[in-house]
Motif scaffolding. Structure first.
Motif, PDB file in Angstrom:
ATOM      1  N   VAL A  92       0.818  -1.214   0.000  1.00 50.88           N
ATOM      2  CA  VAL A  92       0.000   0.000   0.000  1.00 50.88           C
ATOM      3  C   VAL A  92       0.851   1.263   0.000  1.00 50.88           C
ATOM      4  O   VAL A  92       2.022   1.242   0.391  1.00 50.88           O
ATOM      5  N   GLY A  93       0.227   2.362  -0.430  1.00 48.69           N
ATOM      6  CA  GLY A  93       0.873   3.663  -0.488  1.00 48.69           C
ATOM      7  C   GLY A  93       0.297   4.620   0.532  1.00 48.69           C
ATOM      8  O   GLY A  93      -0.550   4.252   1.357  1.00 48.69           O
ATOM      9  N   SER A  94       0.714   5.870   0.459  1.00 48.33           N
ATOM     10  CA  SER A  94       0.291   6.871   1.444  1.00 48.33           C
ATOM     11  C   SER A  94      -1.214   7.099   1.440  1.00 48.33           C
ATOM     12  O   SER A  94      -1.790   7.425   2.475  1.00 48.33           O
ATOM     13  N   ALA A  95      -1.879   6.892   0.315  1.00 51.61           N
ATOM     14  CA  ALA A  95      -3.340   7.052   0.252  1.00 51.61           C
ATOM     15  C   ALA A  95      -4.064   5.967   1.038  1.00 51.61           C
ATOM     16  O   ALA A  95      -5.276   6.078   1.266  1.00 51.61           O
ATOM     17  N   HIS A  96      -3.359   4.939   1.456  1.00 53.50           N
ATOM     18  CA  HIS A  96      -3.977   3.808   2.148  1.00 53.50           C
ATOM     19  C   HIS A  96      -3.706   3.787   3.653  1.00 53.50           C
ATOM     20  O   HIS A  96      -3.934   2.775   4.297  1.00 53.50           O
ATOM     21  N   GLU A  97      -3.234   4.892   4.200  1.00 53.87           N
ATOM     22  CA  GLU A  97      -2.883   4.895   5.621  1.00 53.87           C
ATOM     23  C   GLU A  97      -4.066   4.530   6.508  1.00 53.87           C
ATOM     24  O   GLU A  97      -3.932   3.726   7.439  1.00 53.87           O
ATOM     25  N   ALA A  98      -5.247   5.082   6.226  1.00 57.12           N
ATOM     26  CA  ALA A  98      -6.435   4.757   7.036  1.00 57.12           C
ATOM     27  C   ALA A  98      -6.789   3.275   6.909  1.00 57.12           C
ATOM     28  O   ALA A  98      -7.156   2.626   7.899  1.00 57.12           O
ATOM     29  N   LEU A  99      -6.660   2.727   5.707  1.00 55.93           N
ATOM     30  CA  LEU A  99      -6.936   1.305   5.492  1.00 55.93           C
ATOM     31  C   LEU A  99      -5.919   0.440   6.236  1.00 55.93           C
ATOM     32  O   LEU A  99      -6.281  -0.579   6.841  1.00 55.93           O
ATOM     33  N   ALA A 100      -4.663   0.846   6.205  1.00 62.20           N
ATOM     34  CA  ALA A 100      -3.630   0.120   6.949  1.00 62.20           C
ATOM     35  C   ALA A 100      -3.964   0.115   8.441  1.00 62.20           C
ATOM     36  O   ALA A 100      -3.802  -0.913   9.117  1.00 62.20           O
ATOM     37  N   ASN A 101      -4.454   1.222   8.958  1.00 64.39           N
ATOM     38  CA  ASN A 101      -4.871   1.282  10.363  1.00 64.39           C
ATOM     39  C   ASN A 101      -6.040   0.341  10.636  1.00 64.39           C
ATOM     40  O   ASN A 101      -6.078  -0.319  11.672  1.00 64.39           O
ATOM     41  N   GLN A 102      -7.014   0.281   9.711  1.00 64.29           N
ATOM     42  CA  GLN A 102      -8.153  -0.633   9.872  1.00 64.29           C
ATOM     43  C   GLN A 102      -7.675  -2.072   9.988  1.00 64.29           C
ATOM     44  O   GLN A 102      -8.110  -2.814  10.865  1.00 64.29           O
ATOM     45  N   PHE A 103      -6.781  -2.473   9.084  1.00 66.81           N
ATOM     46  CA  PHE A 103      -6.296  -3.847   9.081  1.00 66.81           C
ATOM     47  C   PHE A 103      -5.321  -4.117  10.228  1.00 66.81           C
ATOM     48  O   PHE A 103      -5.069  -5.276  10.547  1.00 66.81           O
ATOM     49  N   ALA A 104      -4.811  -3.063  10.847  1.00 63.80           N
ATOM     50  CA  ALA A 104      -3.984  -3.216  12.048  1.00 63.80           C
ATOM     51  C   ALA A 104      -4.845  -3.346  13.300  1.00 63.80           C
ATOM     52  O   ALA A 104      -4.328  -3.545  14.392  1.00 63.80           O
ATOM     53  N   GLY A 105      -6.163  -3.207  13.128  1.00 63.48           N
ATOM     54  CA  GLY A 105      -7.080  -3.352  14.254  1.00 63.48           C
ATOM     55  C   GLY A 105      -7.399  -2.061  14.965  1.00 63.48           C
ATOM     56  O   GLY A 105      -8.163  -2.055  15.928  1.00 63.48           O
ATOM     57  N   ARG A 106      -6.852  -0.949  14.497  1.00 62.70           N
ATOM     58  CA  ARG A 106      -7.173   0.338  15.118  1.00 62.70           C
ATOM     59  C   ARG A 106      -8.606   0.694  14.751  1.00 62.70           C
ATOM     60  O   ARG A 106      -9.011   0.545  13.613  1.00 62.70           O
ATOM     61  N   GLY A 107      -9.357   1.143  15.716  1.00 59.01           N
ATOM     62  CA  GLY A 107     -10.761   1.468  15.478  1.00 59.01           C
ATOM     63  C   GLY A 107     -11.679   0.298  15.772  1.00 59.01           C
ATOM     64  O   GLY A 107     -12.902   0.422  15.670  1.00 59.01           O
ATOM     65  N   LEU A 109     -12.332  -2.520  14.174  1.00 59.89           N
ATOM     66  CA  LEU A 109     -12.939  -3.330  13.118  1.00 59.89           C
ATOM     67  C   LEU A 109     -12.269  -4.691  13.060  1.00 59.89           C
ATOM     68  O   LEU A 109     -11.062  -4.812  13.226  1.00 59.89           O
ATOM     69  N   ARG A 110     -13.094  -5.715  12.792  1.00 54.88           N
ATOM     70  CA  ARG A 110     -12.595  -7.087  12.732  1.00 54.88           C
ATOM     71  C   ARG A 110     -13.107  -7.767  11.474  1.00 54.88           C
ATOM     72  O   ARG A 110     -14.099  -7.360  10.891  1.00 54.88           O
ATOM     73  N   GLY A 111     -12.422  -8.817  11.061  1.00 59.13           N
ATOM     74  CA  GLY A 111     -12.886  -9.662   9.968  1.00 59.13           C
ATOM     75  C   GLY A 111     -13.219  -8.897   8.700  1.00 59.13           C
ATOM     76  O   GLY A 111     -12.479  -8.004   8.277  1.00 59.13           O
ATOM     77  N   ALA A 112     -14.363  -9.230   8.112  1.00 59.43           N
ATOM     78  CA  ALA A 112     -14.786  -8.635   6.839  1.00 59.43           C
ATOM     79  C   ALA A 112     -15.057  -7.133   6.956  1.00 59.43           C
ATOM     80  O   ALA A 112     -14.994  -6.419   5.950  1.00 59.43           O
ATOM     81  N   ASP A 113     -15.330  -6.632   8.155  1.00 61.67           N
ATOM     82  CA  ASP A 113     -15.571  -5.192   8.329  1.00 61.67           C
ATOM     83  C   ASP A 113     -14.334  -4.359   8.002  1.00 61.67           C
ATOM     84  O   ASP A 113     -14.446  -3.181   7.665  1.00 61.67           O
ATOM     85  N   ARG A 114     -13.166  -4.960   8.066  1.00 63.24           N
ATOM     86  CA  ARG A 114     -11.932  -4.233   7.743  1.00 63.24           C
ATOM     87  C   ARG A 114     -11.861  -3.859   6.261  1.00 63.24           C
ATOM     88  O   ARG A 114     -11.086  -2.999   5.880  1.00 63.24           O
ATOM     89  N   TYR A 115     -12.659  -4.493   5.428  1.00 55.26           N
ATOM     90  CA  TYR A 115     -12.623  -4.263   3.986  1.00 55.26           C
ATOM     91  C   TYR A 115     -13.436  -3.041   3.554  1.00 55.26           C
ATOM     92  O   TYR A 115     -13.339  -2.625   2.406  1.00 55.26           O
ATOM     93  N   HIS A 116     -14.231  -2.468   4.460  1.00 52.20           N
ATOM     94  CA  HIS A 116     -15.066  -1.307   4.114  1.00 52.20           C
ATOM     95  C   HIS A 116     -14.220  -0.095   3.757  1.00 52.20           C
ATOM     96  O   HIS A 116     -13.163   0.131   4.334  1.00 52.20           O
ATOM     97  N   GLY A 117     -14.683   0.664   2.773  1.00 48.76           N
ATOM     98  CA  GLY A 117     -14.018   1.900   2.389  1.00 48.76           C
ATOM     99  C   GLY A 117     -12.972   1.738   1.306  1.00 48.76           C
ATOM    100  O   GLY A 117     -12.243   2.677   1.012  1.00 48.76           O
ATOM    101  N   ALA A 118     -12.880   0.552   0.707  1.00 54.72           N
ATOM    102  CA  ALA A 118     -11.911   0.319  -0.370  1.00 54.72           C
ATOM    103  C   ALA A 118     -12.533  -0.623  -1.394  1.00 54.72           C
ATOM    104  O   ALA A 118     -13.476  -1.342  -1.091  1.00 54.72           O
ATOM    105  N   ASP A 119     -11.989  -0.609  -2.602  1.00 53.38           N
ATOM    106  CA  ASP A 119     -12.448  -1.499  -3.659  1.00 53.38           C
ATOM    107  C   ASP A 119     -11.544  -2.720  -3.730  1.00 53.38           C
ATOM    108  O   ASP A 119     -10.320  -2.595  -3.748  1.00 53.38           O
TER     109      ASP A 119
END
Length: 179
Positions: A92-107, A109-119
């Motif tokens: 991932v690149g700098s535009a994906h920082e929020a997504l990287a945080n989601q998949f790191a468990g910040r916020g 979100l777990r499981g399939a919910d981590r996929y929200h907000g991206a294609d």
């Protein structure tokens, strides 16, 4: 050649390094100084999808094409990788920082919910791949080596998607963008 160190202080170019105990906290502190490329590891299908943000994805070899990823054995991602036998390595690149945080468990979100907000798209192996990743590597598990707290996954590369941009880096508890 074996080197034996008598002194607990090393002097390199006028700086002193003080030897520390070889414990988990000191090792973590040392590794925080090492910048690493950020990848989102993805696995599963539908509502069983999950994933994790890692800096431990790297090439094992280019001929044959093999990737190496280290995952914590207690993470929610490892059992899904093991069950499905596939994984996506989404660089991932700098535009994906929020997504990287989601998949790191910040916020939280777990499981399939981590996929929200991206294609996402589905790779040949069945692994989810991020559509606008800097690069995405589709792998099937060739071997998994369980050691201590982690599992070392050797992935056989099936396909590679190249995007645009520069990878996001993680060092000292923060993300850093390359320009």
């Amino acid at each position: 050649m074996n080197a034996h160190v008598e002194n607990t202080r090393f002097n390199l170019h006028g700086t002193s390094l003080i030897e520390q105990p070889a414990d988990a906290d000191t090792l973590k502190a040392a590794l925080r100084t090492l910048g690493g490329g950020v990848s989102i590891i993805t696995a599963g299908e539908g509502e069983t999808r999950t994933g994790a943000t890692v800096t431990s994805a790297t090439a094992l070899s280019v001929e044959p094409a093999r990737m190496l990823v280290s995952l914590n054995r207690t993470s929610s991602t490892w059992p899904v990788v093991e069950r499905y036998g596939h994984l996506g390595i989404n660089i991932v690149g700098s535009a994906h920082e929020a997504l990287a945080n989601q998949f790191a468990g910040r916020g939280g979100l777990r499981g399939a919910d981590r996929y929200h907000g991206a294609d996402w798209t589905t790779a040949v192996s069945g692994a989810p791949l991020l559509v606008d990743a800097v690069a995405a590597i589709d792998c099937v598990v060739e071997e998994a080596i369980e050691r201590h707290s982690h599992v070392i996954i050797i992935g056989k590369v099936l396909a590679i998607r190249l995007g645009a941009g520069h990878s996001l880096l993680y060092q000292d508890g923060r993300y850093h963008a390359l320009s």
